[in-house]
Design a protein around this motif. Structure first.
Motif, mmCIF file in Angstrom:
data_model
loop_
_atom_site.group_PDB
_atom_site.id
_atom_site.type_symbol
_atom_site.label_atom_id
_atom_site.label_comp_id
_atom_site.label_asym_id
_atom_site.label_seq_id
_atom_site.Cartn_x
_atom_site.Cartn_y
_atom_site.Cartn_z
ATOM 1 N N GLY A 1 -0.943 1.550 1.322
ATOM 2 C CA GLY A 1 -1.412 2.718 0.590
ATOM 3 C C GLY A 1 -2.889 2.639 0.294
ATOM 4 O O GLY A 1 -3.421 1.565 -0.002
ATOM 5 N N ASP A 2 -3.543 3.786 0.395
ATOM 6 C CA ASP A 2 -4.966 3.905 0.050
ATOM 7 C C ASP A 2 -5.056 4.805 -1.170
ATOM 8 O O ASP A 2 -4.961 6.037 -1.052
ATOM 9 N N PRO A 3 -5.195 4.236 -2.380
ATOM 10 C CA PRO A 3 -5.200 5.065 -3.589
ATOM 11 C C PRO A 3 -6.322 6.079 -3.610
ATOM 12 O O PRO A 3 -6.177 7.158 -4.207
ATOM 13 N N GLY A 4 -7.439 5.785 -2.961
ATOM 14 C CA GLY A 4 -8.565 6.706 -2.979
ATOM 15 C C GLY A 4 -8.273 8.006 -2.257
ATOM 16 O O GLY A 4 -8.530 9.100 -2.768
ATOM 17 N N SER A 5 -7.718 7.928 -1.075
ATOM 18 C CA SER A 5 -7.433 9.118 -0.273
ATOM 19 C C SER A 5 -6.008 9.611 -0.447
ATOM 20 O O SER A 5 -5.706 10.774 -0.128
ATOM 21 N N GLY A 6 -5.123 8.737 -0.937
ATOM 22 C CA GLY A 6 -3.707 9.081 -1.021
ATOM 23 C C GLY A 6 -2.959 8.826 0.270
ATOM 24 O O GLY A 6 -1.741 9.001 0.341
ATOM 25 N N ASP A 7 -3.660 8.401 1.317
ATOM 26 C CA ASP A 7 -3.009 8.146 2.603
ATOM 27 C C ASP A 7 -2.084 6.939 2.519
ATOM 28 O O ASP A 7 -2.398 5.936 1.857
ATOM 29 N N THR A 8 -0.974 7.029 3.215
ATOM 30 C CA THR A 8 -0.060 5.894 3.317
ATOM 31 C C THR A 8 0.321 5.696 4.783
ATOM 32 O O THR A 8 0.321 6.644 5.563
ATOM 33 N N ARG A 9 0.659 4.490 5.122
ATOM 34 C CA ARG A 9 1.107 4.164 6.472
ATOM 35 C C ARG A 9 2.246 3.152 6.396
ATOM 36 O O ARG A 9 2.296 2.328 5.473
ATOM 37 N N VAL A 10 3.129 3.213 7.400
ATOM 38 C CA VAL A 10 4.117 2.146 7.606
ATOM 39 C C VAL A 10 3.774 1.489 8.930
ATOM 40 O O VAL A 10 3.843 2.126 9.989
ATOM 41 N N LEU A 11 3.368 0.238 8.872
ATOM 42 C CA LEU A 11 2.980 -0.509 10.065
ATOM 43 C C LEU A 11 4.180 -1.313 10.563
ATOM 44 O O LEU A 11 4.669 -2.206 9.878
ATOM 45 N N ASP A 12 4.669 -0.949 11.751
ATOM 46 C CA ASP A 12 5.802 -1.642 12.356
ATOM 47 C C ASP A 12 5.286 -2.915 13.011
ATOM 48 O O ASP A 12 4.523 -2.857 13.988
ATOM 49 N N LEU A 13 5.703 -4.053 12.512
ATOM 50 C CA LEU A 13 5.180 -5.321 13.020
ATOM 51 C C LEU A 13 5.849 -5.748 14.320
ATOM 52 O O LEU A 13 5.417 -6.720 14.940
ATOM 53 N N ILE A 14 6.893 -5.038 14.738
ATOM 54 C CA ILE A 14 7.510 -5.316 16.041
ATOM 55 C C ILE A 14 6.750 -4.576 17.137
ATOM 56 O O ILE A 14 6.389 -5.148 18.165
ATOM 57 N N THR A 15 6.490 -3.307 16.915
ATOM 58 C CA THR A 15 5.830 -2.496 17.943
ATOM 59 C C THR A 15 4.311 -2.434 17.777
ATOM 60 O O THR A 15 3.595 -2.085 18.707
ATOM 61 N N GLY A 16 3.835 -2.735 16.578
ATOM 62 C CA GLY A 16 2.407 -2.613 16.295
ATOM 63 C C GLY A 16 1.964 -1.199 15.989
ATOM 64 O O GLY A 16 0.770 -0.952 15.794
ATOM 65 N N GLU A 17 2.897 -0.250 15.910
ATOM 66 C CA GLU A 17 2.552 1.145 15.647
ATOM 67 C C GLU A 17 2.465 1.398 14.146
ATOM 68 O O GLU A 17 3.254 0.859 13.369
ATOM 69 N N ALA A 18 1.507 2.245 13.775
ATOM 70 C CA ALA A 18 1.366 2.658 12.384
ATOM 71 C C ALA A 18 1.840 4.098 12.243
ATOM 72 O O ALA A 18 1.364 4.986 12.950
ATOM 73 N N HIS A 19 2.765 4.335 11.333
ATOM 74 C CA HIS A 19 3.354 5.657 11.132
ATOM 75 C C HIS A 19 2.809 6.272 9.851
ATOM 76 O O HIS A 19 2.729 5.614 8.817
ATOM 77 N N THR A 20 2.476 7.553 9.939
ATOM 78 C CA THR A 20 1.967 8.267 8.773
ATOM 79 C C THR A 20 3.125 8.767 7.920
ATOM 80 O O THR A 20 4.101 9.324 8.432
ATOM 81 N N THR A 21 3.006 8.585 6.601
ATOM 82 C CA THR A 21 3.989 9.138 5.677
ATOM 83 C C THR A 21 3.256 10.061 4.703
ATOM 84 O O THR A 21 2.047 10.241 4.796
ATOM 85 N N ALA A 22 3.976 10.624 3.768
ATOM 86 C CA ALA A 22 3.396 11.622 2.867
ATOM 87 C C ALA A 22 2.267 11.031 2.037
ATOM 88 O O ALA A 22 2.281 9.835 1.691
ATOM 89 N N ASP A 23 1.292 11.870 1.691
ATOM 90 C CA ASP A 23 0.212 11.420 0.818
ATOM 91 C C ASP A 23 0.764 11.060 -0.559
ATOM 92 O O ASP A 23 1.633 11.754 -1.091
ATOM 93 N N VAL A 24 0.230 9.977 -1.120
ATOM 94 C CA VAL A 24 0.609 9.545 -2.459
ATOM 95 C C VAL A 24 -0.684 9.329 -3.229
ATOM 96 O O VAL A 24 -1.288 8.257 -3.189
ATOM 97 N N ALA A 25 -1.122 10.374 -3.911
ATOM 98 C CA ALA A 25 -2.414 10.310 -4.596
ATOM 99 C C ALA A 25 -2.313 9.538 -5.900
ATOM 100 O O ALA A 25 -1.324 9.630 -6.619
ATOM 101 N N GLY A 26 -3.350 8.775 -6.186
ATOM 102 C CA GLY A 26 -3.477 8.134 -7.486
ATOM 103 C C GLY A 26 -2.592 6.934 -7.720
ATOM 104 O O GLY A 26 -2.435 6.503 -8.863
ATOM 105 N N ALA A 27 -2.006 6.377 -6.672
ATOM 106 C CA ALA A 27 -1.129 5.218 -6.866
ATOM 107 C C ALA A 27 -1.948 4.020 -7.343
ATOM 108 O O ALA A 27 -3.054 3.769 -6.860
ATOM 109 N N THR A 28 -1.395 3.282 -8.292
ATOM 110 C CA THR A 28 -2.091 2.110 -8.818
ATOM 111 C C THR A 28 -1.372 0.813 -8.483
ATOM 112 O O THR A 28 -1.980 -0.248 -8.496
ATOM 113 N N ARG A 29 -0.086 0.899 -8.215
ATOM 114 C CA ARG A 29 0.683 -0.291 -7.876
ATOM 115 C C ARG A 29 1.722 0.072 -6.824
ATOM 116 O O ARG A 29 2.085 1.245 -6.661
ATOM 117 N N LEU A 30 2.242 -0.942 -6.137
ATOM 118 C CA LEU A 30 3.266 -0.746 -5.115
ATOM 119 C C LEU A 30 4.263 -1.894 -5.190
ATOM 120 O O LEU A 30 3.877 -3.064 -5.168
#
Length: 411
Positions: free
Chosen positions: A66-95
């Motif tokens: 998660g990138d709290p500044g932009s709200g962008d989130t990604r799921v990085l698949d460590l098997i395929t190496g692909e990064a998947h976009t998920t919904a924006d999550v603005a203002g997150a401070t913890r995960l």
């Protein structure tokens, strides 16, 4: 988005073959079930089947970023190496994560992402699953809520000490279920453990262990207290709670709970207490910063604390017994220490530029069975480290976001 691949896959491939054999052996137990009628046709639903998911022979590790500044989130698949976009999550401070779901702490509540990777542990064998990545939605709680979960229930405790319980199996269907409220006010998170709910009640300085059944009824609990509780972790040996004098280990056997103190054995100033545990899933060795220039290692099996003197600590973790203590220090490098001797054994080149010290939104170290992962927010990348090979950088994942928040799932 680019992926820089700098590794061979021999180790993971070998692991997959071994796990395939173990998986086949584990599930073969069902075929030998003497209770099955002779001549019965094979079941169309194999052991461990989960609707909508694909079972795999290898752990399906993924990183939620998660990138709290932009709200962008990604799921990085460590098997395929692909990064998947998920919904924006603005203002997150913890995960936080329970091994499958990611829980972003935001001003409007707790946002849930299903990373679509998880492990089912049957004790003598395990099953690994992968499914579609999807956004689940918001749990309607205030900011700074603490989320703890097991396979069936997700407990969310707000800053007011009230706890709401969600049916986790409904989260698996991609929906935010209705919640029920656990009676009482609690000092810190309520933790699902061994088909019960474990909590601390009291004024926050001197608290008492309370055990509930899943319906919210109180059951017999050890007469155990925890002064100034901070930090918790679930291990195979039990639930570890950080207390002023060390740790409180709460275990269960045959439905009966016991509590055992693991004292530091020395006077420890408040600022050097272990208050935030990290460990590899399935490991009984916990780490926690011990002030600014040392790390605590708690061996839950041996009931011992070890203080390892290090450089200025940003983040720490370990794979467990026999593995190095991994410490990201303010020089930006990852350092490896022998836990028994405290000697530094290896180090990397700087991975991050002048990382700030321990705290939310800074780099973290995630560890699984063969690799460690370090996020570099300023460099927009994640490093994969082979901690069994002198901290060799195995892969570098370049991203299009600043991954200030990171957690690993699929475990």
């Amino acid at each position: 988005m680019a992926l820089t691949l700098r590794t061979n896959t021999t180790t993971r491939a070998s692991t997959a073959l071994v796990l395939t054999a173990l998986l086949a052996a584990g599930c073969a137990q069902g075929a030998d079930d003497k209770s099955a009628p002779a001549g019965s046709p094979p079941s169309a639903t194999p052991h461990g089947y989960v609707e909508g998911a694909k079972e795999s022979a290898e752990q399906q590790s993924r990183l939620l970023l998660g990138d709290p500044g932009s709200g962008d989130t990604r799921v990085l698949d460590l098997i395929t190496g692909e990064a998947h976009t998920t919904a924006d999550v603005a203002g997150a401070t913890r995960l936080a994560s329970d091994g499958r779901f990611g829980y972003f702490d935001t001003p409007r509540g707790t946002h849930v992402v299903d990373t679509g990777a998880w492990t089912v542990d049957h004790g003598d064998h395990v099953h690994y699953y992968r499914a579609a990545i999807r956004d689940v939605g918001d749990l309607p709680v205030g900011p700074r809520a603490e989320v703890r979960s097991d396979a069936t229930v997700t407990a969310v405790t707000g800053r007011d000490g009230r706890t709401r319980l969600y049916d986790r199996t409904e989260l698996e269907h991609g929906e935010v279920p209705s919640a029920r409220t656990l009676a009482g006010v609690h000092s810190g998170p309520v933790v699902p453990y061994e088909e019960h709910l474990l909590a601390l009640t009291g004024d926050g300085r001197s608290t008492k262990l309370t055990v509930y059944d899943r319906e919210g009824g109180r059951v017999a609990a050890p007469d155990a207290e925890c002064e100034e509780p901070r930090g918790d972790a679930v291990t195979r040996r039990g639930l570890v709670l950080g207390c002023a004098d060390g740790a409180l280990l709460v275990s269960a056997a045959d439905g009966a709970f016991t509590a055992e103190r693991i004292p530091y054995g020395e006077e420890v100033p408040a600022k050097e207490r272990a208050t935030a545990f990290r460990h590899r899933a399935g490991s009984d060795t916990l780490t926690a910063p011990a002030g600014d220039r040392a790390v605590w290692v708690l061996d839950v099996t041996d009931r011992t604390w070890k203080r390892v003197e290090t450089g200025p600590v940003v983040a720490a973790n370990t794979a467990g017994e026999g593995s190095a203590l991994l410490v990201l220090e303010t020089d930006g490098a990852l350092h490896g220490y022998d836990i028994a001797t405290g000697r530094e054994t290896s180090t990397t080149e700087p991975l991050t530029a002048a990382p700030r010290k321990t705290g939310a939104g800074g780099p973290v170290i995630e560890v699984d069975r063969s690799r460690a992962y370090v996020n570099d927010p300023a460099g927009k990348r994640v490093y994969e480290v082979d901690y069994n090979d002198g901290l060799r950088i195995a892969r570098t994942f370049d991203l299009d976001i600043e991954p200030r928040l990171m957690t690993e799932t699929g475990r």
